[in-house]
Design a protein around this motif. Structure first.
Motif, short mmCIF file in Angstrom:
data_model
loop_
_atom_site.label_atom_id
_atom_site.label_comp_id
_atom_site.label_asym_id
_atom_site.label_seq_id
_atom_site.Cartn_x
_atom_site.Cartn_y
_atom_site.Cartn_z
N PRO A 12 9.49 -20.01 2.48
CA PRO A 12 8.12 -20.51 2.62
C PRO A 12 7.67 -21.36 1.44
CG PRO A 12 8.24 -18.22 3.30
CD PRO A 12 9.57 -18.55 2.71
N THR A 71 17.09 -22.26 6.33
CA THR A 71 15.69 -22.32 5.93
C THR A 71 14.94 -21.10 6.46
OG1 THR A 71 15.29 -23.70 7.87
CG2 THR A 71 15.59 -24.81 5.77
N GLY A 72 13.89 -20.76 5.76
CA GLY A 72 13.07 -19.61 6.16
C GLY A 72 13.12 -18.46 5.19
N GLY A 116 11.94 -15.92 7.20
CA GLY A 116 12.53 -16.45 8.41
C GLY A 116 13.27 -15.42 9.23
N THR A 132 9.20 -20.93 10.57
CA THR A 132 10.17 -21.78 9.88
C THR A 132 10.42 -23.07 10.65
OG1 THR A 132 11.24 -19.85 8.89
CG2 THR A 132 12.53 -21.89 9.03
N ARG A 175 9.82 -26.86 9.27
CA ARG A 175 10.91 -27.85 9.20
C ARG A 175 10.49 -29.15 9.88
NH1 ARG A 175 16.59 -26.48 8.52
NH2 ARG A 175 16.94 -28.28 9.84
#
Length: 804
Positions: A488, A512-513, A517, A538, A542
């Motif tokens: 985040p 990612t996350g 996430g 997430t 993105r």
């Protein structure tokens, strides 16, 4: 021979005979005429069309007049011979015969290679049977621009696609002249028609340019599907087991396939032509001329994720007959409907095949007219296939073992990076089919088949990311801002940095996350009163960062950071690097490892760290144990309790109140299948291929209890991912990054601080390098605070750049 490569469209008039050429035996219908073209003409192009009987092969090779029509057999010339009329008139591609001539104008002249329904390969001005004697069975009809010898045609055939156009009104009005060699009437094209470029007609009167140097579009489509071989046979199969090996050319937009297999080129083209005419708009027609090449095509289609609805196979094929082929095709596409093409004498074999390959239908040859004998059968089979339990296969496919740690890691990587995929166990029939199609023995798993049909075996994250469309390489050498970490805080920094005009790149080592996430549900984040999953949050972040122009690199591990003058250089594990004016460290944290005996060996095989949502579906009806007492553990307990038989929270402390939010404690107390065991720790984990039992220890008494368990999810605190910064950036004794007033006990700048001003609030001991999120010492460890720190760090980056 060269004639075998001429892809004349198949058509037929009346009952079709499939007899082989022989002395004194003619062919009834166009199929025999086309076979005479292919085997006797010796031409590889379309500019010279030769019509001949079975006994006039030699005359056809030279273009001289053949034997009499009676000896030549019926290739359409007999109609002109009997009536004494011209029999002229081009056959247009829409299936109508020519209109010129008198009594013979509606018969098939000898130059109409496709019979009553016509062909786009027919010659304008067809008609070689002008006199009552019918002496011209071997007569040659040519396009005026293509008056050339067979040798020159053979040399030019691969470089051009010159073809007579469908006759225009001006061409039909041209005068009729007599040919000195053959005697039959031929029609000279007008000057304008002769000067016009060769075209390929789709319907009578409609012309599309035929570009020099290209094959006809329909033939190219078939060759593209079948691997580029002119006769529809696949090239030698590649070494599919080699990781990263491209299986085939990039696929055209996926359409459901109808496959036809026949070793006779004329019949094969006839079936494909009739199917394409009726189903070409909605289905892709693929044809092959042997069982082996057809199986290879099916394997490539399987890897590519295409659907095959109907397979039509000829019974009498050498090496592998139709029943043997369908039996093997059943292993690749068990849901495809199967049709056997048979002669009347083979009906008993077709009936027997119903029990062998679960045959859906057998079709007698000839099937003319297809509107009555072919299309109704295929329509019924397509309707049955559409109503069956088939599922379109997503682009990326993963084949692995249920209890393989590496398979679990690949699934988690794809899921957390929002890459659509489908999982196949190697023990299931479909998984075995994919392994066989890829030429893999299943000893090394997982096997991944990418959207481009590339086969990857046990892929590393960077290799997998590059093949499923994730960016792994920066587009520039220098940026305004490099964000390290995609949780985040990192996503927040990327959104605000890019939106405010900074050239920004975000680098993430895995997905990612971050920890957020992996969360099944976040209910206390501002603006989401009904909660939002970590994956949804997430994915939105993105897309938002990408919309503002931020680059996101996945599966790139950062191993070093150094200051080189005003630049900040970030080094990657592969030796490459990228530089920027400023850097934001948002590396986040990872779950601590459970050090109980057996846990390390069973990781990914029943023991999981974090909320492994890819495994949640497999927990249905099982007993699940969750280790930890913070919010992440509580959210996982609520999510898994929807399908699990029971969920047990194992907490070392006396209660959940010290580490879990009040709203989660209330939900857990109200859930009927969730229980909490306080003052309990995991002593050991046991199992062969996967987790089978847990030894639980009472912290107060020291007593142990052995329980059956297949699933354990661990949430026991977090460790910062900052070891690679050792010796560069100041950290506390637990590895969290110090910044701003926390750099020294008295709040003063560190001794080696080079600037006159003190460090900004989120600035580390290196000017221009900032920290945000959970990796910062004394941070709040909440999603909202991490996003806020990412935005604040970008504001401080602007201030740093203005003063630099």
């Amino acid at each position: 021979m060269a004639g075998d490569t001429v892809p004349l469209a198949a058509s037929h008039s009346g009952p079709m005979s499939y007899e082989r050429p022989g002395t004194g035996r003619g062919f009834a219908g166009a199929a025999g005429c086309r076979r005479a073209f292919a085997r006797g003409a010796g031409f590889a192009g379309f500019t010279v069309l030769t019509v001949l009987g079975a006994s006039a092969l030699r005359g056809a090779r030279t273009g001289r007049a053949g034997r009499s029509a009676a000896a030549a057999g019926r290739c359409g010339a007999d109609a002109g011979a009997k009536t004494g009329s011209s029999g002229a008139g081009a056959v247009c591609p829409d299936g109508t015969d020519g209109t010129d001539g008198t009594d013979g104008s509606r018969t098939n002249g000898p130059a109409t290679a496709a019979g009553s329904r016509g062909s786009p390969r027919s010659a304008a001005g067809a008609g070689c049977g002008g006199s009552g004697a019918g002496t011209g069975a071997g007569c040659t009809v040519t396009h005026p621009e293509a008056m050339t010898s067979a040798a020159s045609v053979r040399g030019r055939a691969r470089r051009s696609c010159i073809r007579p156009p469908c006759r225009t009104a001006a061409a039909r009005a041209a005068p009729i002249t007599r040919s000195g060699d053959c005697g039959p009437a031929t029609r000279n094209l007008s000057a304008s028609a002769a000067a016009a470029p060769a075209t390929r007609s789709t319907r009578c009167g409609e012309h599309a340019p035929c570009r020099p140097g290209r094959k006809p579009e329909r033939i190219r489509a078939i060759e593209h599907t079948m691997g580029g071989n002119r006769r529809g046979r696949l090239a030698a199969p590649p070494d599919r087991a080699a990781p990263g090996r491209r299986m085939t050319q990039a696929a055209e937009p996926a359409r459901t396939v109808i496959l036809t297999v026949d070793d006779d080129p004329g019949v094969s083209r006839a079936v494909a032509r009739d199917l394409r005419r009726h189903y070409g708009a909605g289905y892709r027609i693929v044809r092959a001329e042997s069982g082996e090449s057809a199986l290879e095509a099916l394997r490539e289609l399987k890897l590519r994720g295409d659907l095959v609805a109907v397979i039509l196979a000829d019974y009498r094929m050498p090496q592998m007959n139709g029943i043997e082929f369908l039996e093997q095709a059943l292993n690749v596409y068990p849901g495809a409907r199967r049709v056997l093409l048979t002669a009347y004498a083979d009906t008993n074999a077709a009936i027997d095949a119903i029990n062998v390959v679960d045959l859906d239908h057998y079709l007698l040859k000839p099937w003319d007219p297809p509107e009555e004998k072919l299309y109704p059968v295929v329509d019924d089979l397509l309707a049955a296939w559409r109503s069956s339990d088939y599922r379109p296969v997503p682009a990326t496919k993963v084949v692995g073992h249920r209890w393989s740690a590496r398979s679990s890691q690949v699934r988690e990587f794809l899921a957390r990076n929002q890459v659509p995929y489908r999982w196949y166990s190697c023990d299931e029939p479909e998984g075995r089919r994919l392994l066989e199609a890829a030429g893999a023995d299943g000893q090394r798993l997982p096997l991944v088949v990418t959207p481009q049909c590339t086969v990857l075996i046990e892929p590393a994250p960077a290799d997998l990311a590059a093949h499923v469309g994730l960016a792994t390489t920066p587009s520039a050498d220098f940026y305004d801002l490099v964000v390290i970490g995609g949780g985040p805080a990192g996503l927040g920094a990327a959104v605000y940095g890019a939106s405010e005009g900074l050239r920004t790149v975000l680098v993430e080592r895995s997905a990612t996350g971050g920890q957020a996430g992996q969360s099944s549900r976040i209910e206390n984040y501002l603006g989401f009163p009904d909660g939002v999953s970590g994956a949804q949050l997430t994915e939105r972040a993105r897309r938002q960062a990408g919309r503002f122009g931020a680059e996101i690199l996945t599966a790139r591990e950062v191993t070093g950071l150094e200051a080189v003058g005003p630049a900040r250089v970030v080094r990657f594990s592969d030796g490459s690097s990228v530089a920027a004016h400023s850097v934001i460290l948002a590396t986040g944290v990872s779950y601590r490892q459970l050090m109980a005996p057996g846990c390390e060996d069973l990781t990914g095989r029943g023991v999981y760290y974090g909320s492994s949502l890819t495994e949640a579906a497999s927990c249905q009806g099982h007993d699940v144990y969750i280790v930890g007492g913070a919010n992440s553990a509580g959210q996982a307990a609520m999510y898994l309790s929807r399908g699990a038989k029971s969920v047990t929270l194992l907490v070392r402390g006396p209660s959940l109140a010290a580490s879990m939010s009040y709203y989660l404690i209330q939900q857990i107390e109200e859930a009927p299948n969730i229980s909490v065991r306080t003052r309990t720790a995991v002593e050991a984990a046991y199992g062969e291929e996967h987790l089978e039992r847990l030894s639980l220890r009472d912290v107060d008494s020291g007593g142990t209890e052995l329980v059956d368990a297949q699933w354990m999810f661990v949430f026991i605190g977090a460790a910062p991912l900052t070891d690679w910064l050792d010796g560069t950036v100041l950290r506390d004794d637990r590895g969290f990054i110090l910044a701003g007033p926390d750099l020294t006990p008295d709040g003063r700048p560190p001794a080696d601080w080079p600037l006159d001003r003190p460090p900004y609030h989120l600035e580390t001991n290196i000017p221009g390098v900032f920290v945000a999120g959970d990796a910062r010492a004394r941070s709040a460890k909440r999603v909202a605070s991490a996003v806020g720190e990412g935005a604040m760090a970008v504001m401080l980056v602007h201030r740093y750049l203005e003063q630099s």
